[in-house]
Design a protein around this motif. Structure first.
Motif, PDB file in Angstrom:
ATOM      1  N   ASP A  65      -2.355   3.465   4.303  1.00  0.00           N
ATOM      2  CA  ASP A  65      -1.300   3.979   3.126  1.00  0.00           C
ATOM      3  C   ASP A  65      -2.061   4.109   1.661  1.00  0.00           C
ATOM      4  O   ASP A  65      -2.779   3.266   1.564  1.00  0.00           O
ATOM      5  CB  ASP A  65      -0.231   2.739   2.989  1.00  0.00           C
ATOM      6  CG  ASP A  65       0.638   2.676   4.372  1.00  0.00           C
ATOM      7  OD1 ASP A  65       0.591   3.663   5.288  1.00  0.00           O
ATOM      8  OD2 ASP A  65       1.665   1.756   4.418  1.00  0.00           O
ATOM      9  N   ASN A  66      -1.586   4.850   1.107  1.00  0.00           N
ATOM     10  CA  ASN A  66      -2.259   4.950  -0.125  1.00  0.00           C
ATOM     11  C   ASN A  66      -1.402   5.637  -1.322  1.00  0.00           C
ATOM     12  O   ASN A  66      -0.365   6.190  -0.981  1.00  0.00           O
ATOM     13  CB  ASN A  66      -3.637   5.995  -0.036  1.00  0.00           C
ATOM     14  CG  ASN A  66      -3.368   7.394   0.153  1.00  0.00           C
ATOM     15  OD1 ASN A  66      -3.038   8.317  -0.657  1.00  0.00           O
ATOM     16  ND2 ASN A  66      -3.088   7.597   1.587  1.00  0.00           N
ATOM     17  N   GLY A 127       1.434  -5.941   1.117  1.00  0.00           N
ATOM     18  CA  GLY A 127       3.032  -6.131   0.395  1.00  0.00           C
ATOM     19  C   GLY A 127       3.177  -5.184  -0.219  1.00  0.00           C
ATOM     20  O   GLY A 127       4.459  -5.361  -0.957  1.00  0.00           O
ATOM     21  N   CYS A 128       2.778  -4.018  -0.494  1.00  0.00           N
ATOM     22  CA  CYS A 128       3.314  -3.103  -1.540  1.00  0.00           C
ATOM     23  C   CYS A 128       3.722  -1.811  -0.609  1.00  0.00           C
ATOM     24  O   CYS A 128       2.913  -1.402   0.240  1.00  0.00           O
ATOM     25  CB  CYS A 128       2.363  -2.560  -2.749  1.00  0.00           C
ATOM     26  SG  CYS A 128       1.668  -4.239  -3.548  1.00  0.00           S
ATOM     27  N   ASP A 129       4.718  -1.211  -1.064  1.00  0.00           N
ATOM     28  CA  ASP A 129       5.064   0.072  -0.411  1.00  0.00           C
ATOM     29  C   ASP A 129       5.660   1.034  -1.435  1.00  0.00           C
ATOM     30  O   ASP A 129       6.095   2.299  -0.939  1.00  0.00           O
ATOM     31  CB  ASP A 129       6.246  -0.221   0.740  1.00  0.00           C
ATOM     32  CG  ASP A 129       7.577  -0.716  -0.059  1.00  0.00           C
ATOM     33  OD1 ASP A 129       7.766  -0.841  -1.078  1.00  0.00           O
ATOM     34  OD2 ASP A 129       8.375  -1.064   1.073  1.00  0.00           O
ATOM     35  N   THR A 130       5.463   0.719  -2.566  1.00  0.00           N
ATOM     36  CA  THR A 130       6.261   1.890  -3.645  1.00  0.00           C
ATOM     37  C   THR A 130       5.339   1.780  -4.782  1.00  0.00           C
ATOM     38  O   THR A 130       4.764   1.054  -5.136  1.00  0.00           O
ATOM     39  CB  THR A 130       7.488   1.254  -4.149  1.00  0.00           C
ATOM     40  OG1 THR A 130       8.072   1.268  -2.907  1.00  0.00           O
ATOM     41  CG2 THR A 130       8.243   2.162  -4.983  1.00  0.00           C
ATOM     42  N   VAL A 131       5.291   3.229  -5.379  1.00  0.00           N
ATOM     43  CA  VAL A 131       4.401   3.437  -6.796  1.00  0.00           C
ATOM     44  C   VAL A 131       5.276   3.743  -7.805  1.00  0.00           C
ATOM     45  O   VAL A 131       5.837   4.852  -7.556  1.00  0.00           O
ATOM     46  CB  VAL A 131       3.272   4.082  -6.325  1.00  0.00           C
ATOM     47  CG1 VAL A 131       2.448   4.410  -7.888  1.00  0.00           C
ATOM     48  CG2 VAL A 131       2.007   3.368  -5.365  1.00  0.00           C
ATOM     49  N   THR A 148      14.360   0.818 -13.214  1.00  0.00           N
ATOM     50  CA  THR A 148      14.742   0.996 -11.648  1.00  0.00           C
ATOM     51  C   THR A 148      15.515   1.837 -11.318  1.00  0.00           C
ATOM     52  O   THR A 148      15.156   2.485 -10.204  1.00  0.00           O
ATOM     53  CB  THR A 148      15.247  -0.516 -11.268  1.00  0.00           C
ATOM     54  OG1 THR A 148      16.548  -0.690 -11.681  1.00  0.00           O
ATOM     55  CG2 THR A 148      14.314  -1.721 -11.609  1.00  0.00           C
ATOM     56  N   ARG A 149      16.489   2.722 -12.085  1.00  0.00           N
ATOM     57  CA  ARG A 149      17.222   3.556 -11.718  1.00  0.00           C
ATOM     58  C   ARG A 149      16.145   5.039 -11.516  1.00  0.00           C
ATOM     59  O   ARG A 149      16.784   5.996 -11.037  1.00  0.00           O
ATOM     60  CB  ARG A 149      18.268   4.076 -12.759  1.00  0.00           C
ATOM     61  CG  ARG A 149      19.318   2.877 -12.736  1.00  0.00           C
ATOM     62  CD  ARG A 149      20.452   3.024 -13.906  1.00  0.00           C
ATOM     63  NE  ARG A 149      19.467   2.742 -15.182  1.00  0.00           N
ATOM     64  CZ  ARG A 149      20.276   2.662 -16.346  1.00  0.00           C
ATOM     65  NH1 ARG A 149      21.472   2.679 -16.451  1.00  0.00           N
ATOM     66  NH2 ARG A 149      19.417   2.444 -17.351  1.00  0.00           N
ATOM     67  N   GLN A 150      14.943   5.010 -12.082  1.00  0.00           N
ATOM     68  CA  GLN A 150      14.160   6.027 -12.076  1.00  0.00           C
ATOM     69  C   GLN A 150      12.978   6.096 -10.762  1.00  0.00           C
ATOM     70  O   GLN A 150      12.483   6.998 -10.659  1.00  0.00           O
ATOM     71  CB  GLN A 150      13.272   6.310 -13.305  1.00  0.00           C
ATOM     72  CG  GLN A 150      14.083   6.450 -14.560  1.00  0.00           C
ATOM     73  CD  GLN A 150      13.093   6.580 -15.734  1.00  0.00           C
ATOM     74  OE1 GLN A 150      12.795   5.566 -16.176  1.00  0.00           O
ATOM     75  NE2 GLN A 150      13.193   7.789 -16.305  1.00  0.00           N
ATOM     76  N   ILE A 151      13.244   5.128  -9.860  1.00  0.00           N
ATOM     77  CA  ILE A 151      12.537   4.883  -8.812  1.00  0.00           C
ATOM     78  C   ILE A 151      13.277   4.251  -7.514  1.00  0.00           C
ATOM     79  O   ILE A 151      14.308   3.650  -7.773  1.00  0.00           O
ATOM     80  CB  ILE A 151      11.417   4.042  -9.104  1.00  0.00           C
ATOM     81  CG1 ILE A 151      10.322   3.965  -8.146  1.00  0.00           C
ATOM     82  CG2 ILE A 151      11.620   2.420  -9.083  1.00  0.00           C
ATOM     83  CD1 ILE A 151       9.327   5.359  -8.518  1.00  0.00           C
ATOM     84  N   VAL A 152      12.702   4.737  -6.181  1.00  0.00           N
ATOM     85  CA  VAL A 152      13.573   4.491  -4.969  1.00  0.00           C
ATOM     86  C   VAL A 152      12.263   3.890  -4.169  1.00  0.00           C
ATOM     87  O   VAL A 152      11.051   4.407  -4.480  1.00  0.00           O
ATOM     88  CB  VAL A 152      14.042   5.555  -4.575  1.00  0.00           C
ATOM     89  CG1 VAL A 152      15.237   6.068  -5.039  1.00  0.00           C
ATOM     90  CG2 VAL A 152      13.064   6.752  -4.032  1.00  0.00           C
ATOM     91  N   ARG A 153      12.683   2.623  -3.282  1.00  0.00           N
ATOM     92  CA  ARG A 153      11.861   2.287  -2.422  1.00  0.00           C
ATOM     93  C   ARG A 153      10.890   3.005  -1.611  1.00  0.00           C
ATOM     94  O   ARG A 153      11.421   4.330  -1.139  1.00  0.00           O
ATOM     95  CB  ARG A 153      12.380   1.306  -1.478  1.00  0.00           C
ATOM     96  CG  ARG A 153      11.224   0.468  -0.647  1.00  0.00           C
ATOM     97  CD  ARG A 153      12.018  -0.414   0.182  1.00  0.00           C
ATOM     98  NE  ARG A 153      11.218  -1.490   0.670  1.00  0.00           N
ATOM     99  CZ  ARG A 153      11.466  -2.470   1.467  1.00  0.00           C
ATOM    100  NH1 ARG A 153      12.609  -2.809   1.666  1.00  0.00           N
ATOM    101  NH2 ARG A 153      10.247  -3.263   1.829  1.00  0.00           N
ATOM    102  N   GLY A 154       9.492   3.173  -1.669  1.00  0.00           N
ATOM    103  CA  GLY A 154       8.728   3.993  -0.786  1.00  0.00           C
ATOM    104  C   GLY A 154       8.267   5.420  -1.367  1.00  0.00           C
ATOM    105  O   GLY A 154       7.478   6.082  -1.115  1.00  0.00           O
ATOM    106  N   ALA A 155       8.518   5.242  -2.831  1.00  0.00           N
ATOM    107  CA  ALA A 155       8.111   6.347  -3.742  1.00  0.00           C
ATOM    108  C   ALA A 155       6.840   6.448  -3.860  1.00  0.00           C
ATOM    109  O   ALA A 155       6.187   5.440  -3.989  1.00  0.00           O
ATOM    110  CB  ALA A 155       8.887   6.586  -5.058  1.00  0.00           C
ATOM    111  N   ASN A 156       6.223   7.725  -3.895  1.00  0.00           N
ATOM    112  CA  ASN A 156       4.732   7.823  -4.224  1.00  0.00           C
ATOM    113  C   ASN A 156       3.742   7.208  -3.477  1.00  0.00           C
ATOM    114  O   ASN A 156       2.594   6.876  -3.878  1.00  0.00           O
ATOM    115  CB  ASN A 156       4.563   7.578  -5.661  1.00  0.00           C
ATOM    116  CG  ASN A 156       5.658   8.223  -6.702  1.00  0.00           C
ATOM    117  OD1 ASN A 156       5.659   9.443  -6.579  1.00  0.00           O
ATOM    118  ND2 ASN A 156       6.056   7.597  -7.530  1.00  0.00           N
ATOM    119  N   CYS A 157       4.135   6.741  -2.237  1.00  0.00           N
ATOM    120  CA  CYS A 157       3.272   6.317  -1.194  1.00  0.00           C
ATOM    121  C   CYS A 157       2.890   7.167   0.134  1.00  0.00           C
ATOM    122  O   CYS A 157       4.007   7.518   0.701  1.00  0.00           O
ATOM    123  CB  CYS A 157       3.830   4.913  -0.837  1.00  0.00           C
ATOM    124  SG  CYS A 157       3.038   4.174   0.630  1.00  0.00           S
TER     125      CYS A 157
END
Length: 437
Positions: A65-66, A127-131, A148-157
């Protein structure tokens, strides 16, 4: 391969019914057999070669994952947890625990309430999954805050194996390897690949009137342009090329050239000498040691064309020997015949699974006279207007000896066998030269 039961010069000259283009293509497809020999080449030598075996990915690509962009990596679960993030309140604050760069990963797990400064391509910390992109955060000392309204979980990963998973087919046999394929193979750590050997092609021109470039041009003579166009077209196809020069209009010389070529190559091409004139020896010579049909094709330009198989020995063989294409002598007819018949045969012989040339409709900018009963390939200039609509106009000179028309054109206008006159504004099919010539 049996193409004709009567290959005598008299029978060929008297052929009453020109063969339709589609029927000629069918006969060629039936005769072609892919080369079987395989060789392994280094990756940098594999461009435009035909892959001989499937490539299965030995690793996940990417391997881990990167990050897909520069920013801050964190556990996206916080976005659906309690507190400000869960309530959609801003700003949401995290503590920067360290940094991760490509080739230099963060060396521990990212804890609750922490984030890691991360660069594009760097492995995601444990431990990270979102950028969150760097342009969305405000950093103060060791803290970052963002809405936080500008980002969703898993974004940019980018996930491990997202491009190719271990064990998945990466490239299939029969593919003509392109630059992107070499990059893909390199990303898998593949250093060399198995490819089909190149198709071997010999060619020569016939005609006592022909002179090679650099020779004095005697009265009644012309420079041989066909060998240069054939060489260029063959080179573009990445085949092994043997140029046998100009052969005299003399039966013994032509037969010797054909026999020598058939003994060492897969395909023999000639230009000139396949019509019905007294000096057109090529077609007659091939009948003595090959299974060859002479076609009067229902086609313009390029009506005269010989095709079959030559045997290097004293007798024709239905299994061995080289395929033979006796192309017309006129320069444009040579090129049209090559692109409509020879090119497809060479692709099939190479073992490639390749689509035919791109063909699409364009509006004819001028009326075109056309007689039903033959396929015509006109040289045209296609343009696209501001609305994205294609139109095409034939070049002024359409004679089969006007090679400059091929140089000026950027497409073939294809008028089908049964098609008649074309009115201005009516649609016609065109084949762009780009990617073909």
């Amino acid at each position: 391969m049996t193409i004709s039961n009567d290959t005598s010069g008299q029978a060929r000259a008297a052929a009453p019914n020109p063969l339709p283009v589609d029927a000629a293509r069918t006969l060629i497809r039936q005769a072609v057999r892919p080369v079987e020999a395989v060789e392994r080449v280094a990756l940098r030598a594999a461009l435009d070669r035909v892959l001989a075996e499937n490539i299965v990915s030995p690793i996940d690509v990417p391997a881990h994952d990167n990050a897909a962009m520069d920013g801050y990596a964190f556990d996206g679960a916080a976005l659906s947890g309690s507190g400000a993030a869960a309530e959609g309140q801003a700003p949401f604050t995290l503590v920067v625990a360290g940094e991760a760069r490509a080739g230099h990963p963060f060396d521990r797990a990212c804890g609750l309430g922490e984030c890691v400064r991360i660069m594009t391509g760097a492995p995601m910390p444990a431990g990270c999954d979102t950028v969150v992109p760097q342009e969305l955060v405000t950093r103060t000392g060791s803290n970052v805050a963002f809405d936080t309204r500008q980002i969703v979980r898993g974004a940019n990963c980018r996930r491990a194996g997202e491009d190719l998973a271990r064990g998945r087919a990466a490239l299939e046999a029969g593919r003509i390897l392109r630059p992107a394929d070499l990059g893909l193979l390199a990303s898998l750590g593949v250093a060399e690949v198995a490819v089909r050997r190149r198709v071997r092609v010999a060619f020569f021109s016939t005609g006592d009137e022909l002179r090679s470039v650099g020779e004095p041009l005697d009265t009644g003579c012309v420079y041989d342009s066909n060998r240069y166009t054939l060489y260029a077209m063959l080179t573009r196809m990445n085949v092994e090329v043997l140029d046998l020069g100009v052969v005299r209009d003399e039966p013994g010389a032509i037969e010797a050239a054909l026999r020598a070529a058939a003994a060492c190559v897969d395909v023999v091409l000639t230009s000139g000498g396949v019509s019905v004139g007294d000096a057109d020896f090529t077609a007659r010579m091939t009948a003595t040691f090959g299974d060859v049909a002479f076609w009067q094709l229902a086609m313009r330009p390029g009506r005269p064309l010989a095709f079959g198989r030559l045997s290097a020995g004293a007798h024709a063989s239905s299994e061995g020997g080289a395929l033979f294409f006796g192309l017309p002598g006129n320069p444009v007819a040579v090129m049209v015949s090559f692109y409509q018949f020879v090119r497809g045969a060479l692709i099939a012989m190479s073992g490639a699974n390749a689509p035919g040339p791109l063909q699409f409709a364009a509006a004819s900018s001028a009326p075109i006279k056309k007689r039903p009963g033959r396929t015509e390939f006109l040289r045209g200039v296609a343009t696209r207007d501001g609305a994205g609509q294609w139109s095409v106009v034939p070049t002024p000179a359409q004679g089969s000896g006007v090679l400059s028309s091929m140089s000026r054109a950027n497409c073939f206008i294809v008028l089908g066998h049964d098609q008649g006159d074309v009115a201005a504004g009516a649609p016609v099919d065109i084949i762009p030269f780009e990617g073909l010539v």
